[in-house]
Design an enzyme around this catalytic site. Structure first.
Site, short mmCIF file in Angstrom:
data_model
loop_
_atom_site.label_atom_id
_atom_site.label_comp_id
_atom_site.label_asym_id
_atom_site.label_seq_id
_atom_site.Cartn_x
_atom_site.Cartn_y
_atom_site.Cartn_z
N ARG A 168 76.21 35.53 6.21
CA ARG A 168 76.24 34.34 5.35
C ARG A 168 76.52 34.72 3.90
O ARG A 168 77.30 34.06 3.22
CB ARG A 168 74.89 33.61 5.43
CG ARG A 168 74.69 32.86 6.71
CD ARG A 168 73.43 32.01 6.62
NE ARG A 168 73.32 31.17 7.80
CZ ARG A 168 72.55 30.09 7.89
NH1 ARG A 168 71.80 29.74 6.85
NH2 ARG A 168 72.51 29.37 8.98
N ARG B 31 69.56 35.70 18.28
CA ARG B 31 69.06 34.35 18.51
C ARG B 31 69.93 33.65 19.54
O ARG B 31 71.13 33.56 19.37
CB ARG B 31 69.07 33.54 17.22
CG ARG B 31 68.22 34.22 16.17
CD ARG B 31 67.67 33.32 15.14
NE ARG B 31 66.95 34.19 14.18
CZ ARG B 31 66.48 33.82 13.01
NH1 ARG B 31 66.63 32.58 12.63
NH2 ARG B 31 65.85 34.67 12.23
N ARG C 18 77.83 28.00 11.05
CA ARG C 18 76.73 28.78 10.45
C ARG C 18 76.00 29.65 11.46
O ARG C 18 75.19 30.48 11.07
CB ARG C 18 75.71 27.82 9.81
CG ARG C 18 76.21 27.08 8.60
CD ARG C 18 75.23 26.00 8.18
NE ARG C 18 75.15 24.95 9.19
CZ ARG C 18 74.04 24.47 9.70
NH1 ARG C 18 72.87 24.94 9.34
NH2 ARG C 18 74.09 23.51 10.62
N HIS C 19 76.19 29.43 12.76
CA HIS C 19 75.36 30.10 13.75
C HIS C 19 76.04 31.25 14.48
O HIS C 19 77.21 31.17 14.82
CB HIS C 19 74.86 29.06 14.77
CG HIS C 19 73.84 28.14 14.19
ND1 HIS C 19 74.16 26.86 13.79
CD2 HIS C 19 72.54 28.31 13.92
CE1 HIS C 19 73.06 26.28 13.30
NE2 HIS C 19 72.06 27.13 13.37
N SER D 230 65.24 33.16 3.61
CA SER D 230 63.94 32.53 3.64
C SER D 230 62.92 33.59 3.29
O SER D 230 63.07 34.74 3.67
CB SER D 230 63.63 32.03 5.04
OG SER D 230 64.11 30.73 5.20
N GLU E 138 71.05 30.91 20.13
CA GLU E 138 71.37 29.61 19.53
C GLU E 138 72.38 28.91 20.42
O GLU E 138 73.48 29.40 20.64
CB GLU E 138 72.01 29.80 18.15
CG GLU E 138 71.17 30.54 17.15
CD GLU E 138 70.35 29.59 16.29
OE1 GLU E 138 70.16 28.42 16.70
OE2 GLU E 138 69.88 30.04 15.23
N GLU F 179 71.80 27.93 2.92
CA GLU F 179 70.56 28.70 2.88
C GLU F 179 70.90 30.16 3.14
O GLU F 179 71.46 30.50 4.18
CB GLU F 179 69.62 28.17 3.96
CG GLU F 179 68.30 28.91 4.00
CD GLU F 179 67.65 28.80 5.37
OE1 GLU F 179 67.66 27.71 5.96
OE2 GLU F 179 67.17 29.84 5.85
#
Lengths: 450, 450
Positions: A412, A213, A221-222, A364, A215, A361
């Site tokens: 994570r 990604r 978190r990224h 998902s 980002e 999180e």
């Protein structure tokens, strides 16, 4: 002579052994020398005394040296025992040392707390610290548990491709690759479409692999490159079947890590995760009502949770519900990707969920659209072009059962299981907007804590 | 009603069950209808007769339909049994059918031999064929065996990054990625440098993941994206320790696949691989002398094996040495990468090897250079810049044991274990110069058989 692993020395007391490993600490005291050695299996203290020819070599040894050491294993006298330290009740009386590789000392004290940039700039040596070795041992064991559990539940592993034809899904920022003949390809942001195709082949499938990604955020978190644990299962009644499977999966992972990494958990000094038989499940709206009731902050019309909400819910579940995991379901249809199944009972919400763990999180998931016509319509509703999905859509045109699944970031999960704040500490070689091993440009931005 | 997996129906004779699965074949005969159903666990025949309301639904069913079927399991009469077919001694007397998902028929006969382009153009449905399901079941079980064996030998799995900072290694063609702020990154062609770093952390490590090569050749052996199985082990005396470990690994993989994929091996109709306790080992020069002696063709000064040589050696080993695997060692120093350890006894050759299997190079490996000064010199000798390797070189500056390992292509191993000619048939979603799922340009080149 055959090598004996340090982890097995306790059963070699009063025997002569040869070990191979690294020098961690070296201390000279007159005609004696003391060492801490380690290999992949453990640590032991070695002592040299009364052997001038051995002492001469011993005096050259510094931290990082790789050595072959022969000696006799002895029980330590009662008062010299260190119960807290591994092999603290034995020592190796060294009779021979051979230097296998020399080493320069690290440019910092290996035992102190290092700032993140130092930790990452010197990854090849900082990874050798006990703390880092423990984190990535936990990471390896998470994978063992993940695969063993899924295999036992009839899932088949598959290899999802990472070079993809275009940014069909839209959404997340995508890295572009120069392919052949001037064609531009993309790096996969998720194996989503492939795992749905594979659910049509084996019903239950999982994949482990990198996703990418672009980002622009440099937060705790990224990452630009994430190791994703994906699974997909067919013949479900709705998203609650996925929730049940994921609950069993997370319990299996925590149980395995607690067992396989007992020493690492002590070293990392982290509490065991609370994993009741059923994790709390609440809809987004219920979660927001709870937040309003408990904190007075009204977010009851927001389309998603913010990081502070995730922290609040996890804290609440830990203190009041006996669980470190919380499922939040029913995110708005507008906010979820086209493949997310709408809840027919309340069509503005989806049969989707996030799993929160210790304030973050973790994954998902949800039920996916499985009817061809519905899926084509959903693609159009999102302003995307069904023609670009023709390869994927074959799986639906030719019959696929109701199915659902999750994607979970390995880093994570590792970070939260190991109690480290920044996901980069739980990534061997983290990539982000500023760094691919070393800084990619001289302009170094600082970590923003969001 | 609870779902019963088809694979367990034999223990449900004279009971009522509900299955969920796909219709493979549907035949109507007057007031009767016959079906072949499958789910992830197996196949079974279903029969409808004397139930007009069920027959009405049954008549709608076509291949690909997803259904829930309730019925009674019966033993077939003796003369109706088909011993060769799975569940050929039972049948399901259908009492209720519910259509879960409808399906369009495939645009070709699913049971015929398909050409490669059709096979790949329609991957989401061709993967549902028994032949394809068998190939990727074997692939999944290779991974189970690979990881279980290495875990049992004290190896730790790690995640090697795929976005790398530059094309430090040179050599293989590299895909370029637009990273942030105008920086150009590369896609990793191998996890080599990272697994050496990790050998300095855990001694024995392995990784599974994609690697990327911008191969301009469209052959039966080449892919743009390959799933690589890598391992690296420290504290070796030389490359022969790696050869011993890899021999045990390949034997463990073959043994596991033979057991876990017994039905698939029958279906694919492939002979079991010959895996003697020790595989034949010969130097490149010995192999070339053998080729000269047996075929009269003189390649005794060539720096490498050609595909025809690999086929000859494997054929020879199969017929004369009782092995489908052959190690060829000692490739020229000039032809191997900078990290390859030279053989001090004959410095123009290296402590390297290829493992050949059924006519194809399956993996490359060897001992690596572990002394810092030697490594810097080798980098320079290859015309590369040591400064570009500064991150990697830390592992050597700060002490690393002698180590070595291999990289092995999962698709090649799968292809050779499954007896398929083209490596693309052993790749779920193969990428090459012409294809990322669909053709990347209208100009489609034909496969060159090299």
């Amino acid at each position: 002579m055959t090598r004996t692993l340090i982890g097995t020395l306790k059963s070699e007391v009063e025997k002569e052994v040869t070990i191979q490993g690294w020098v961690d600490v070296s201390r000279q005291q007159g005609k004696m020398a003391f060492f801490d050695f380690h290999d992949r299996s453990g640590k032991v203290q070695g002592i040299v005394f009364g052997k001038p020819e051995v002492l001469e070599i011993a005096q050259k040894l510094k931290a990082g040296y790789v050595v072959e050491v022969t000696g006799n294993v002895h029980s330590r006298p009662e008062k010299m025992r260190n119960e807290k330290s591994e092999n603290g009740d034995i020592e190796l009386e060294v009779t021979k040392i051979e230097i296998i590789s020399e080493a320069e000392p690290a440019p910092f004290d290996m035992d102190t707390e290092l700032n993140l940039d130092t930790l990452l700039d010197y990854r090849p040596i900082t990874l050798r610290r006990d703390h880092e070795r423990a984190i990535f041992k936990v990471q390896a064991e998470i994978l063992v548990a993940y695969r063993n559990f899924l295999n036992s539940e009839g899932f088949t592993e598959f290899q999802a491709p990472k070079l993809v034809g275009g940014d069909a899904e839209g959404g997340a920022e995508v890295f572009k690759v120069k392919y052949f003949k001037g064609v531009e390809a993309s790096l996969a942001t998720s194996p989503q479409l492939y795992k749905q195709i594979m659910a049509g082949v084996y019903e239950r499938v999982f994949a482990v692999g990198p996703t990418f990604r672009a980002e622009k955020s440099a937060t705790t978190r990224h990452l630009s490159e994430i190791s994703m644990l994906d699974l997909e299962m067919a013949f479900i009644k709705d998203h609650t079947d996925v929730i049940s499977m994921v609950t069993k999966l997370m319990r299996a992972i925590v149980e395995h890590v607690n067992k396989a990494c007992a020493a690492e958990i002590v070293l990392l000094d982290i509490p065991l995760a609370l994993t009741p038989e059923a994790f709390p499940v609440m809809t987004l709206r219920e979660a927001q009502a709870l937040i309003k009731k408990e904190t007075g902050v009204d977010k009851t019309t927001e389309p998603d949770l913010e990081p502070e909400d995730e922290r609040f819910l996890c804290d609440y579940a830990n203190k009041n519900l006996g669980s470190d995991f919380v499922f939040v379901t029913h995110f708005p249809t507008k906010k979820r990707p086209f493949y997310t199944h709408v809840d027919p009972a309340c069509p503005e919400f989806t049969r989707s969920f996030d799993l929160l763990f210790r304030g973050l999180e973790m994954c998902s998931g949800g039920q996916r659209v499985h009817r061809y016509e519905d899926l084509v319509q959903r693609i159009k509703d999102k302003g995307l072009d069904p023609d670009k999905f023709s390869f994927y859509l074959q799986a639906f045109k030719h019959g696929i059962p109701p199915h659902g699944g999750i994607g979970m970031g390995l880093e994570r999960l590792t970070a939260k299981l190991c109690g480290v704040v920044n996901v980069k500490e739980a990534t061997l070689f983290p990539r982000d907007i500023n760094r691919i091993d070393t800084f990619t440009s001289k302009e170094q931005s600082t970590e923003a804590e969001i």
